[in-house]
Enzyme design. Structure first.
Site, PDB file in Angstrom:
ATOM      1  CB  ALA A  46      -0.917   0.008   1.220  1.00  0.00           C
ATOM      2  CB  SER A  87      -2.892   1.019  -8.882  1.00  0.00           C
ATOM      3  OG  SER A  87      -4.189   1.409  -9.293  1.00  0.00           O
ATOM      4  CE1 TYR A 116      -3.368   5.246  -4.883  1.00  0.00           C
ATOM      5  CE2 TYR A 116      -4.662   4.630  -6.816  1.00  0.00           C
ATOM      6  CZ  TYR A 116      -3.986   4.277  -5.657  1.00  0.00           C
ATOM      7  OH  TYR A 116      -3.914   2.958  -5.280  1.00  0.00           O
ATOM      8  CE  LYS A 120      -0.251   1.930  -5.955  1.00  0.00           C
ATOM      9  NZ  LYS A 120       0.142   1.485  -4.608  1.00  0.00           N
ATOM     10  N   PRO A 143      -4.044  -4.156  -8.938  1.00  0.00           N
ATOM     11  CG  PRO A 143      -4.403  -3.685  -6.682  1.00  0.00           C
ATOM     12  CD  PRO A 143      -3.318  -3.855  -7.705  1.00  0.00           C
ATOM     13  CB  SER A 158     -13.291   0.566  -3.188  1.00  0.00           C
ATOM     14  OG  SER A 158     -12.287   1.157  -3.987  1.00  0.00           O
TER      15      SER A 158
END
Length: 297
Positions: A46, A87, A116, A120, A143, A158
């Site tokens: 994360a 991601s 964001y 990533k 993911p 989410s």
């Protein structure tokens, strides 16, 4: 931006005897070397999102520097393989109508609403450069929107969308949607990425079937009946969403996806590793029932 690190060392004995915890900061060097020492595998799962407690904060720097610190500590500690959770936002094709696969890298404007996705993308690219320069064995997992059973009230943005729908706090929905992956399937893929011989040096997308938020609501009503009676039935016009994004950081982060049906292929993970994700409708229902079981809706 601190994180708790669990380390299991060795193959014998009970899990409780092999598990230890360390605390480290994504923006500081202290603690990482000690955490990774003796670990055969390292999973970095994360980095911050610009929502909630990190709203308005720089998320690119901690994503890149935190990833670098993890990789350096893993390399110094002699880890056999590192798995980085990237991601699907790092694999956005230029032509949004095309299907994304693991050969795609996002190329996005230097704008706050893309921070964001850029964090990533940059962090994963940094990781691959580090692996190439050091020989460290690396695998990355990308993911989509992660749903599934929750452990308590501290759940992801989410999952919060499902919670808001069930509570009647989202009377209308914007034309947003995502490819969804079940958190349990994602955990399985991380284990495969960590241990499968064919996973070394590979990227794996993990974003299942795309569904609009309106379809999320319809599935919940169909499967849960009265328990989902407050889910939204109307869709917001796009212009209203764009106007609201001027005042809502969460909406602003989502506007690049407004009206966009993304398509992602997970064929590689399924064919190379034998990964089998659950159907997305089942994942939505599992999420909703878990929230209910924890008395969170």
């Amino acid at each position: 931006m601190r994180t708790a690190i669990g380390v299991a060392v060795g193959a014998d004995g009970a899990a409780a005897e092999r598990l230890s915890f360390h605390e480290a900061d994504l923006l500081k060097d202290a603690g990482w070397t000690e955490a990774a020492a003796g670990a055969g595998y390292v999973l970095h799962v994360a980095s911050p999102m610009p929502l909630g407690e990190y709203r308005g904060q720089d998320v690119i720097t901690p994503a890149r520097e935190g990833t670098r610190r993890v990789l350096e500590a893993a390399h110094a500690g002699g880890a056999r393989r590192v798995v980085i959770t990237s991601s699907s936002a790092a694999a956005i094709p230029r032509d949004r109508d095309s299907v994304a696969d693991e050969t795609v890298w996002s190329e996005l404007p230097d704008e706050a609403r893309y921070n964001y996705s850029r964090s990533k993308t940059f962090a994963e690219q940094d990781a691959w450069r580090f692996a190439e320069s050091t020989g460290l064995e690396l695998t990355t997992v990308l993911p989509g929107s992660i749903l599934g059973p929750v452990l308590g009230s501290d759940y992801s943005p989410s999952v919060n969308i499902v919670a808001l729908m069930l509570r009647g706090k989202m009377p209308v929905v914007p034309r947003f949607g995502f490819g969804v992956v079940n958190v349990r399937d994602l955990a399985d893929l991380h284990i495969l990425a960590m241990t499968h011989p064919k996973a070394a040096g590979e990227r794996f997308l993990a974003a299942g079937e795309f569904l609009w938020f309106s379809e999320w609501a319809q599935i919940l009503r169909t499967e849960l009946g009265e328990a989902a009676r407050r889910t939204p039935r109307r869709t917001l016009p796009d212009w209203t969403v764009r106007l609201g994004a001027r005042f809502s950081p969460m909406l602003a982060q989502l506007t690049p996806n407004l009206g966009v049906r993304s398509r992602v292929s997970t064929d590689k993970a399924q064919e190379l590793l034998g990964w089998q994700p659950r159907p997305v409708p089942r994942t939505l229902v599992d999420t909703a029932r878990s929230l209910s079981d924890h008395h969170l809706v």
